[in-house]
Design an enzyme around this catalytic site. Structure first.
Site, mmCIF file in Angstrom:
data_model
loop_
_atom_site.group_PDB
_atom_site.id
_atom_site.type_symbol
_atom_site.label_atom_id
_atom_site.label_comp_id
_atom_site.label_asym_id
_atom_site.label_seq_id
_atom_site.Cartn_x
_atom_site.Cartn_y
_atom_site.Cartn_z
ATOM 1 N N ASP A 481 -67.931 -97.909 23.611
ATOM 2 C CA ASP A 481 -68.967 -98.695 22.930
ATOM 3 C C ASP A 481 -68.874 -100.187 23.251
ATOM 4 O O ASP A 481 -67.863 -100.655 23.801
ATOM 5 C CB ASP A 481 -68.811 -98.476 21.411
ATOM 6 C CG ASP A 481 -70.144 -98.462 20.687
ATOM 7 O OD1 ASP A 481 -71.097 -99.085 21.202
ATOM 8 O OD2 ASP A 481 -70.236 -97.837 19.611
ATOM 9 N N ASP A 551 -79.278 -95.866 18.800
ATOM 10 C CA ASP A 551 -78.793 -95.501 17.460
ATOM 11 C C ASP A 551 -79.938 -94.971 16.610
ATOM 12 O O ASP A 551 -79.717 -94.504 15.492
ATOM 13 C CB ASP A 551 -78.167 -96.721 16.766
ATOM 14 C CG ASP A 551 -76.718 -96.925 17.186
ATOM 15 O OD1 ASP A 551 -76.145 -96.010 17.798
ATOM 16 O OD2 ASP A 551 -76.169 -97.999 16.904
HETATM 17 C C1 GLA Z 1 -72.369 -98.249 17.510
HETATM 18 C C2 GLA Z 1 -72.771 -96.949 18.169
HETATM 19 C C3 GLA Z 1 -72.748 -95.846 17.126
HETATM 20 C C4 GLA Z 1 -71.382 -95.742 16.503
HETATM 21 C C5 GLA Z 1 -70.987 -97.080 15.914
HETATM 22 C C6 GLA Z 1 -69.545 -97.061 15.443
HETATM 23 O O1 GLA Z 1 -73.349 -98.699 16.645
HETATM 24 O O2 GLA Z 1 -74.012 -97.067 18.777
HETATM 25 O O3 GLA Z 1 -73.112 -94.623 17.724
HETATM 26 O O4 GLA Z 1 -70.451 -95.321 17.464
HETATM 27 O O5 GLA Z 1 -71.120 -98.134 16.868
HETATM 28 O O6 GLA Z 1 -69.141 -98.273 14.941
#
Ligand code: GLA
Length: 725
Positions: A481, A551
């Site tokens: 990430d 997301d």
């Molecule tokens: C980001 C990612 C999510 C998740 C969060 C965790 O927002 O896009 O899918 O993994 O971080 O903190």
């Protein structure tokens, strides 16, 4: 031969199966572009050149004859250039701005020599050549600016089957110091045929939405200055004209193989020529070149189709699968993934995770991914990033992995390597590892700062920390990430350099870490992510065969994101999951996720038996169709949700024996004649449809599927097709 040079006419011809790209060395020893488009089997230089040079023509002082009539040597401001010089008579913007020792920006690059060769050996890793090569032909042209003792090398690689030409540019300094203020990877001059452009704009949870705009007179550009390619714009652009549709008409595609700050600009001048160019964003970019120092720009991918956007996407998709993605998983059916994030966020312990894993047997997933929250001081997003020690009081990874294996599941883990929280041990011990000056008030975003990836010590620290975990535990998958954009950057080890150049070094450092980890752990499936889809580009795909695309897990909103993403990126790269969002049935959510990597993002103990059955039905389709029709198949977009009431796409296996089709309706519609024509099938085959009918390919492609019925909000028509004798 894909690349030819004619010694008499000095024309370079770069041919793919369906396209030709032509330019030549003119009498002035400048490279003039002649043609990019549908394949030409032969060419007439005089015709092409005269055709283009309709505008004013100027000439050099020393070439003026007494009568001023015969100007053999000319300088045409309407000419199309392969590499335009700066501060000359050509008033369009130049792709290079190099400040010479005397503070001038005048450059005059002339053809010196070239070589054509077959690519052998390993591709270099960064900053360019992020692709796998298989005996492709390469053209390198050396241009020299005598006044400033500077050399530019233009590199072209031709990929015949995928109809792609990759371009990159290298600047080699001579004895004099020079300073680069701008170094784009390419520039391409085209005669305007009323081209418009399509780009992919967005935001967090709103990635890669389509916008089509006319190219107006003057300049316009898309860019990122966030230290990553970004949610806001994707480093890709398509030119097309009024008559171009998904299945017909001309279009040109451009995509940078780069994950940092970029810019792609368009300029339409008084002659109606279009200059499209792009590369590293020149904002705050200053790179002094010492004597004999070199600077290489990232690569760009160019492709052309005269059969509409679908064919252009096929070029991109085939190219990305064959020449960008290096992971061994590229052509594999990916395991059905259950990610913990939306199920329990940070709120878990060993027991809860094991219960989750056991319950997930109901939905037949094959991989369980423990997302954020498993490392010390990470019970919310305020702390923990950077230390990378397992919080053994919270979760026993051995027991979790054991439970996975007992239930026949693979196991995956979340990391966010490039980031740091300021309450961590790492921050206390190594403030020098953090990007940003000590004497200013830095801005936290999601409570975090960014590590200095331009510092090799940081790369080693991260590599050691992460590989220790990957070596100790049986880990099959890593989600990587990147949850904030970069600001106020400054490096303790690279002091005294401009922010723009530092951003570039940080991007290269990130590639270095990706390279080390993905090469040390080739059996781990890596998935990219950046607050959803904030770093979805060809640079990342070189290391990670799939990227979490957003997301936003509302399936309806996601259809727009998946649709936009599919123009450049293959469906197999688009991370797509079924969430608990109640706006549609689980079946519909699963049908939409099927046109991506497929997986789940909800608590399996909280869904009903009925929902479980719906999911299982699509799981079965996944196992029968996903690998052939989606992972390796050809995508056809059938109806554009940005321009109609329907989202529709289908994907067909390369041998045309299998296909999956989805249509989703947004607003309620009363019955009316509605037919959905299919594409890409074999007209001589008969297909068994999942509704039980057997229909010929000819009928499906010419008559279509009849969907004349009442359509409620978010109704779908979902069909699988399989060839029958
Ligand atoms: C980001 C990612 C999510 C998740 C969060 C965790 O927002 O896009 O899918 O993994 O971080 O903190």
């Amino acid at each position: 031969m894909a690349i030819k040079f004619n010694k008499d006419t000095k024309v370079f011809t770069l041919d793919t199966n369906n396209t030709s790209y032509l330019f030549f060395v003119n009498e002035d020893n400048t490279l003039e572009h002649l043609y990019y488009g549908n394949k030409l089997n032969s060419y007439n230089l005089n015709y092409l050149h005269k055709f283009i040079n309709g505008g004013w023509s100027s000439h050099y002082l020393d070439k003026v004859t007494l009568e001023e009539k015969e100007f053999k040597d000319y300088y045409s401001e309407s000419a199309l250039y392969e590499l335009a010089n700066s501060c000359t008579y050509d008033k369009r913007e130049s792709p290079l701005l190099i400040k010479n020792k005397d503070n001038s920006f005048y450059n005059n690059f002339r053809y010196l020599k070239h070589k054509i060769y077959k690519y052998e050996g390993n591709p270099s890793i960064y900053p360019h050549s992020l692709h796998k090569l298989d005996n492709e032909e390469v053209l390198e042209i050396e241009l020299y600016d005598e006044l400033n003792d500077l050399t530019v090398i233009l590199k072209y690689i031709v990929f015949p089957f995928e109809n792609v030409i990759s371009r990159s540019l290298k600047i080699k300094n001579g004895k004099l110091p020079n300073t680069i203020h701008k170094a784009y990877s390419f520039s391409l001059d085209l005669m305007n045929k009323e081209y418009s452009y399509l780009h992919f704009y967005g935001d967090w949870s709103y990635e890669r939405h389509l916008e089509k705009s006319k190219i107006s007179y003057g300049k316009q550009y898309i860019s990122s200055f966030t230290g990553r390619s970004g949610h806001e714009e994707n480093p890709s652009l398509i030119l097309f004209n009024d008559s171009t549709s998904e299945s017909n008409g001309e279009c040109f595609g451009f995509s940078l193989v780069y994950s940092g700050n970029f810019k792609i600009s368009l300029e339409r001048n008084k002659f109606d020529s279009i200059r499209v160019m792009g590369g590293i964003n020149e904002e705050c970019f200053i790179k002094p070149l010492e004597a004999f120092e070199e600077f290489e720009c990232p690569e760009v991918i160019l492709t052309y189709s005269n059969q509409g956007f679908n064919a252009l996407s096929h070029n991109f998709h085939d190219f990305i699968r064959e020449h960008i993605i290096t992971s061994k998983f590229v052509h594999e059916e990916r395991p059905i993934l259950l990610n913990s994030w939306e199920g329990f966020y940070f709120d878990f312990d060993t027991e809860k995770v094991i219960d989750y894993i056991t319950k997930s047997k109901n939905i037949d997933n094959e991989l369980f991914v423990l997302d954020d929250g498993w490392f010390i001081n990470r019970n919310d997003d305020l702390n923990g990033l950077g230390d990378w020690e397992i919080d053994t009081n919270k979760v026993d990874l051995n027991k979790v992995i054991e439970a996975c294996h007992k239930n026949n599941l693979k196991f995956g883990l979340w990391f966010e390597p490039e980031m740091i929280n300021h309450k961590t041990k790492l921050f206390k011990e190594h403030r020098d590892y953090v990007l940003g000056r000590k004497d200013i008030n830095l801005v936290l975003s999601r409570h975090q700062l960014v590590l200095d990836m331009s510092n090799d010590e940081v790369i080693d620290y991260l590599f050691n920390k992460i590989s220790k975990i990957l070596n100790t535990y049986d880990i099959d998958y890593v989600k990587w990430d990147h949850n904030r954009y970069l600001s106020e950057i400054y490096s303790e080890v690279n002091k005294g350099i401009s922010e723009g150049y530092l951003y570039h070094l940080v991007t290269l450092g990130t590639y270095k870490l990706f390279y080390k980890l993905t090469h040390s752990f080739p059996n781990i499936l890596f998935e990219g992510c950046a607050s959803g889809g904030g770093r979805f580009d060809l640079g990342m795909l070189y290391y990670t065969p799939q990227i979490w695309c957003s997301d936003e897990t509302d399936p309806i909103q996601r259809t727009f994101i998946q649709y936009g993403t599919s123009y450049i990126y293959p469906l197999s790269t688009i991370g797509a999951h079924v969430s608990k969002n109640p706006i549609t049935s689980y079946k519909t959510k699963a049908e939409i996720a099927l046109f991506g990597t497929y997986g789940f993002e909800f608590n399996p103990s909280k869904i009903t038996l009925e929902d479980t059955l719906e999911i299982k039905e699509i799981n079965e389709v996944f196992h029968k169709f996903h690998k052939d029709a989606i992972v390796d198949g050809d995508l056809y977009r059938l109806s554009n949700p940005f321009e109609s009431n329907y989202f529709s796409m289908m994907s067909v296996s390369k041998n045309k024996e299998k296909a999956v089709v989805l249509l989703l309706n947004y607003k309620k519609e009363t019955p009316r004649y509605r037919f959905l024509k299919l594409y890409g099938l074999n007209e001589n085959y008969n297909y068994l449809l999942s509704n039980g009918e057997v229909v010929s390919g000819e009928h499906l492609m010419n008559v279509g599927i009849n969907i004349t019925r009442w359509l409620n909000e978010f109704d779908t028509e979902f069909l699988t097709l399989i060839k029958v004798d």
